[in-house]
Design an enzyme around this catalytic site. Structure first.
Site, PDB file in Angstrom:
ATOM      1  N   ASP A   6      21.267   7.120  68.453  1.00 50.73           N
ATOM      2  CA  ASP A   6      21.239   5.865  67.703  1.00 50.73           C
ATOM      3  C   ASP A   6      20.317   5.897  66.497  1.00 50.73           C
ATOM      4  O   ASP A   6      20.521   5.161  65.531  1.00 50.73           O
ATOM      5  CB  ASP A   6      20.803   4.712  68.615  1.00 50.73           C
ATOM      6  CG  ASP A   6      21.710   4.555  69.827  1.00 50.73           C
ATOM      7  OD1 ASP A   6      22.931   4.785  69.678  1.00 50.73           O
ATOM      8  OD2 ASP A   6      21.201   4.221  70.912  1.00 50.73           O
ATOM      9  N   HIS A  57       5.734   1.922  65.200  1.00 49.79           N
ATOM     10  CA  HIS A  57       5.756   1.080  63.998  1.00 49.79           C
ATOM     11  C   HIS A  57       7.023   1.323  63.179  1.00 49.79           C
ATOM     12  O   HIS A  57       7.724   0.378  62.800  1.00 49.79           O
ATOM     13  CB  HIS A  57       4.507   1.387  63.161  1.00 49.79           C
ATOM     14  CG  HIS A  57       4.421   0.646  61.866  1.00 49.79           C
ATOM     15  ND1 HIS A  57       3.472  -0.331  61.636  1.00 49.79           N
ATOM     16  CD2 HIS A  57       5.137   0.747  60.716  1.00 49.79           C
ATOM     17  CE1 HIS A  57       3.631  -0.808  60.409  1.00 49.79           C
ATOM     18  NE2 HIS A  57       4.634  -0.157  59.824  1.00 49.79           N
ATOM     19  N   GLU A  58       7.334   2.593  62.917  1.00 47.83           N
ATOM     20  CA  GLU A  58       8.503   2.897  62.081  1.00 47.83           C
ATOM     21  C   GLU A  58       9.808   2.514  62.783  1.00 47.83           C
ATOM     22  O   GLU A  58      10.754   2.052  62.142  1.00 47.83           O
ATOM     23  CB  GLU A  58       8.504   4.369  61.678  1.00 47.83           C
ATOM     24  CG  GLU A  58       7.263   4.829  60.916  1.00 47.83           C
ATOM     25  CD  GLU A  58       6.918   3.952  59.719  1.00 47.83           C
ATOM     26  OE1 GLU A  58       7.828   3.314  59.140  1.00 47.83           O
ATOM     27  OE2 GLU A  58       5.729   3.888  59.362  1.00 47.83           O
ATOM     28  N   HIS A  77       6.376  -6.053  57.908  1.00 47.47           N
ATOM     29  CA  HIS A  77       4.949  -5.935  58.182  1.00 47.47           C
ATOM     30  C   HIS A  77       4.382  -7.307  58.553  1.00 47.47           C
ATOM     31  O   HIS A  77       4.879  -8.348  58.098  1.00 47.47           O
ATOM     32  CB  HIS A  77       4.208  -5.376  56.971  1.00 47.47           C
ATOM     33  CG  HIS A  77       4.374  -3.901  56.805  1.00 47.47           C
ATOM     34  ND1 HIS A  77       4.354  -3.275  55.587  1.00 47.47           N
ATOM     35  CD2 HIS A  77       4.573  -2.908  57.721  1.00 47.47           C
ATOM     36  CE1 HIS A  77       4.530  -1.974  55.750  1.00 47.47           C
ATOM     37  NE2 HIS A  77       4.667  -1.729  57.040  1.00 47.47           N
ATOM     38  N   CYS A  82      25.312  -0.196  68.458  1.00 49.64           N
ATOM     39  CA  CYS A  82      25.024   1.063  69.164  1.00 49.64           C
ATOM     40  C   CYS A  82      23.978   0.907  70.252  1.00 49.64           C
ATOM     41  O   CYS A  82      23.975   1.654  71.230  1.00 49.64           O
ATOM     42  CB  CYS A  82      24.606   2.147  68.167  1.00 49.64           C
ATOM     43  SG  CYS A  82      22.962   1.924  67.427  1.00 49.64           S
ATOM     44  N   ASN A 117      24.643  -0.058  74.360  1.00 47.52           N
ATOM     45  CA  ASN A 117      25.165   0.864  75.367  1.00 47.52           C
ATOM     46  C   ASN A 117      24.054   1.370  76.274  1.00 47.52           C
ATOM     47  O   ASN A 117      23.139   2.071  75.822  1.00 47.52           O
ATOM     48  CB  ASN A 117      25.846   2.049  74.684  1.00 47.52           C
ATOM     49  CG  ASN A 117      26.970   1.599  73.767  1.00 47.52           C
ATOM     50  OD1 ASN A 117      27.706   0.677  74.095  1.00 47.52           O
ATOM     51  ND2 ASN A 117      27.085   2.241  72.619  1.00 47.52           N
TER      52      ASN A 117
END
Length: 411
Positions: free
Chosen positions: A284, A333-334, A343, A390, A393
């Site tokens: 994903d 975080h990303e 943020h 996605c 699932n």
């Protein structure tokens, strides 16, 4: 019925307790030494599994007993989990290791409802736990014929004076490409009743990082497993299961140009994911772990609201700290950006001001482990508006997602 293993950890004075010591997590200037001693609840002579489904550890903190309850993180790996590296002539070498009997755990401290724990039991005990609002780390002391472990507060890791490390995502930065919404399918009543989301994560390790760890693929693999176990723990309050789908180590050369401009590298990685990686194995979202130093003190970047898009469901994470807990916080975080989170504080100081939350633009010290209410709202808005298909699932294993353990549950 799951058998329970009880382990008593006895605190003891160590000859250099309190002095500085170099550990995998860094230079630590104050620590305690513990000696794990197993006391099994299994009947005498019973065959013990290598890694029990449920374990308890007991230690003393300020003279008071602390009980750490752990459960194996059965959702850590996807059923089709694979590992790939490259031969000297560039051929892909892919294996599908058996990972059901793994050694990664999550847990809570008994009678501390706000506690958390993420522990590897592969070679001694390594990881972190949060007790009464304080983050502690534990790892084995590499001593011959000794079961000694160090326990220390995160604040006791020595740090260099340097500029704050930043996320490369800015308020107005978006990809040049629009995110497709063609996958907005109808949600079944069952999916609406059970809002659990599942992210199959692909991790790619660049050549610089491979060199950094002395070309030791096994060491890198263990580090990535520990990292994703921590990430999985931090996403539990959002009811999101992060499952490691594949690990690819660029062991001969980088397959894209990894450069110091993080946004250019992110674009190249997104193109490679869309045209190469996604066609080889289902997942994903993909993150590139790198040892390159990005400009402007950036240590991570990702496309906002990119989850499920073939090109934009990607992120970059710099492996800038020896402490895997710190790098896991950056990855968390990303991934938040991939899942629609902004943020906590924008360039104008508006929105949520939360210096100790995961989506702060600068990494906090110690690294944050909690999402702000604003981040949760951003995520729910993303689910409502973009309907990323996605992540609906569930993994195929029936035992993949375990029930969260409450800190107040009887043990």
């Amino acid at each position: 019925m799951i058998e329970v293993l009880l382990v008593t950890i006895c605190l003891a004075v160590f000859p250099y307790q309190g002095s500085s010591i170099i550990l995998e997590s860094g230079n630590v200037n104050d620590y305690e030494v513990v000696y794990p001693r197993k006391v099994s609840a299994l009947p005498k002579g019973a065959v013990q599994p290598k890694y029990e489904d449920t374990m308890q550890y007991e230690l003393k903190e300020n003279g008071e007993p602390v009980v750490l309850h752990l459960e194996k993180n059965k959702g850590l790996f996807s059923e089709d989990y694979s590992e790939t590296h490259y031969s000297p002539d560039g051929r892909e070498i892919t294996t599908y290791p058996s990972v059901e009997d793994h050694c990664y755990y999550h847990g809570r401290i008994h009678n501390d409802a706000d506690s958390t724990a993420s522990i590897s039991a592969c070679d001694g005990l390594k990881g972190y736990f949060k007790l009464q609002g304080q983050t502690y780390l534990i790892e084995p002391l590499k001593l011959p014929d000794s079961e000694a472990h160090a326990v220390f507060k995160y604040e006791n890791i020595e740090k260099e004076d340097e500029a704050p490390k930043m996320c490369g995502v800015t308020q107005n930065w978006e990809s040049d490409e629009s995110i497709k919404k063609a996958s907005q399918l109808y949600l079944t009543p069952e999916q609406q009743r059970f809002p659990q989301r599942y992210v199959k994560l692909a991790i790619v390790v660049d050549y610089r990082m491979y060199i950094k760890y002395n070309r030791d693929s096994n060491k890198i693999t263990v580090r990535v497993h520990e990292m994703v176990n921590h990430v999985n723990e931090m996403y539990k309050p959002l009811n999101v299961a992060i499952t490691l789908s594949l690990l690819r180590i660029w062991s001969t050369r980088d397959l894209i140009t990894v450069q110091s401009d993080s946004k250019v590298t992110l674009g190249s990685f997104g193109d490679w994911r869309k045209t190469v990686l996604l066609k080889q194995q289902s997942h994903d979202c993909a993150h590139l772990l790198t040892d390159i130093t990005f400009t402007k003190n950036v240590i991570g970047v990702a496309y906002k609201k990119g989850m499920c898009d073939p090109k934009l469901s990607v992120g970059l994470v710099q492996d800038y700290s020896s402490n895997v807990f710190v790098v896991a916080a950056i990855m968390t975080h990303e991934l938040g950006h991939n899942l629609g989170m902004e943020h906590d504080e924008d360039e104008n100081g508006k929105k949520c001001k939360c210096d100790t939350c995961i989506m702060s633009p600068a990494i906090s010290d110690p690294p944050a482990q909690l999402f702000s209410d604003c981040s949760k709202n951003d995520y729910h808005t993303f689910l409502t508006n973009s309907k990323p298909q996605c992540i609906l699932n569930a993994p195929l294993r029936t035992d993949t997602v375990s029930t969260p353990v409450s800190g107040n549950e009887p043990l």
